[in-house]
Design a protein around this motif. Sequence first.
Motif, PDB file in Angstrom:
ATOM      1  N   THR A   1       0.829  -1.208   0.000  1.00 24.23           N
ATOM      2  CA  THR A   1       0.000   0.000   0.000  1.00 24.23           C
ATOM      3  C   THR A   1       0.861   1.255   0.000  1.00 24.23           C
ATOM      4  O   THR A   1       0.573   2.230  -0.718  1.00 24.23           O
ATOM      5  CB  THR A   1      -0.940  -0.001   1.203  1.00 24.23           C
TER       6      THR A   1
ATOM      7  N   TYR B   1       0.542   3.789  -3.186  1.00 24.73           N
ATOM      8  CA  TYR B   1      -0.532   4.632  -2.661  1.00 24.73           C
ATOM      9  C   TYR B   1      -1.181   5.481  -3.746  1.00 24.73           C
ATOM     10  O   TYR B   1      -2.322   5.916  -3.605  1.00 24.73           O
ATOM     11  CB  TYR B   1      -0.017   5.508  -1.517  1.00 24.73           C
TER      12      TYR B   1
ATOM     13  N   PRO C   1      -4.387   2.703  -6.170  1.00 25.58           N
ATOM     14  CA  PRO C   1      -5.127   1.840  -5.237  1.00 25.58           C
ATOM     15  C   PRO C   1      -5.520   0.493  -5.833  1.00 25.58           C
ATOM     16  O   PRO C   1      -5.614  -0.503  -5.107  1.00 25.58           O
ATOM     17  CB  PRO C   1      -6.362   2.676  -4.875  1.00 25.58           C
TER      18      PRO C   1
ATOM     19  N   TRP D   1      -4.620  -2.927  -3.976  1.00 20.53           N
ATOM     20  CA  TRP D   1      -5.653  -3.887  -3.606  1.00 20.53           C
ATOM     21  C   TRP D   1      -5.334  -5.272  -4.155  1.00 20.53           C
ATOM     22  O   TRP D   1      -5.567  -6.288  -3.477  1.00 20.53           O
ATOM     23  CB  TRP D   1      -7.008  -3.414  -4.101  1.00 20.53           C
TER      24      TRP D   1
END
Length: 294
Positions: free
Chosen positions: A268, A272, A275, A279
């Motif tokens: 993450t 960042y 996303p 994920w």
Amino acid sequence: MNVALILNYKAATETISCAESLLAHCPTVNHIVVVDNDSQDGSAAQLQAWLDEKAHPNVTFLRNPENNGYAGGNNYGLRWAMEHLQPSYFWVINNDTYVDSDAFSPLLQALQANDRQFVGSLVLSADTGRLECYGGGKLYPILGKARLLGKDQSLQAIDEQRQTHAPDYIMGCSLAFSAALTREIGLMDEAYFMYFEEVDWQYRARRFGITSQVIPASRLFHYGSLSLGSRSAFYHYYRNRAATRFNKRFYGPAFALTSAFLLSAVTTLKEYRNPTLAWSGIKGAFKGVAMSVK
């Protein structure tokens, strides 16, 4: 008989270059098995045309009917060779590599002295001539990460590397072993599909007293980089899945779950701005924890 195994996936030109370099420089390789991992891009036809034109009697081309990953493709070739060639030693080598000297004989000599080990080569950048990896890398299991040894160092650092570093695993880029070893410990675990297959294999072999060793006299050149793939959703999912599944097998479910949280956090932070990619990595990390292991 000594058998080199080259796995192709959508890179027939590189595979042919690799095979021809082995034919030119590695006289102790008695047979080369090339496996196309269901590329579906014309690779199989290109490889067959090359073999038809060159008529190398000591090269066999196989078509794997499905793309079942690095382990599955290599296992397909290993099984065929065990059935048809009566091999003594194997050398699994990446198709995006080449040699300009006899890189196999030093590996063979080490295996003949002690066949209860995996042995590997120094991997050099085809572009710079500097080390991409001193045979393998160091694992940081709780983080689900690994670090290549000696990366970007000069050849002058080789002797120092040999004295100060021992990799936790040998890269599948150049990995040699005895045929007897495969009968004792089995083949690679195909459930990984991508990443950690050769690491898992070597760690399972430790239970049988099998060790790993880098042979600095064996050197090959690698195109591009040994960095593990492009930072895609595919990469993050399968890389993280493999890392936590590996941890579950060798360190237990609680350790694997902890590593899944930490690896998800690292992914993450790195992604960042993306996303969707983050994920994918998170899903992969926890899927690995849920997968069965023996």
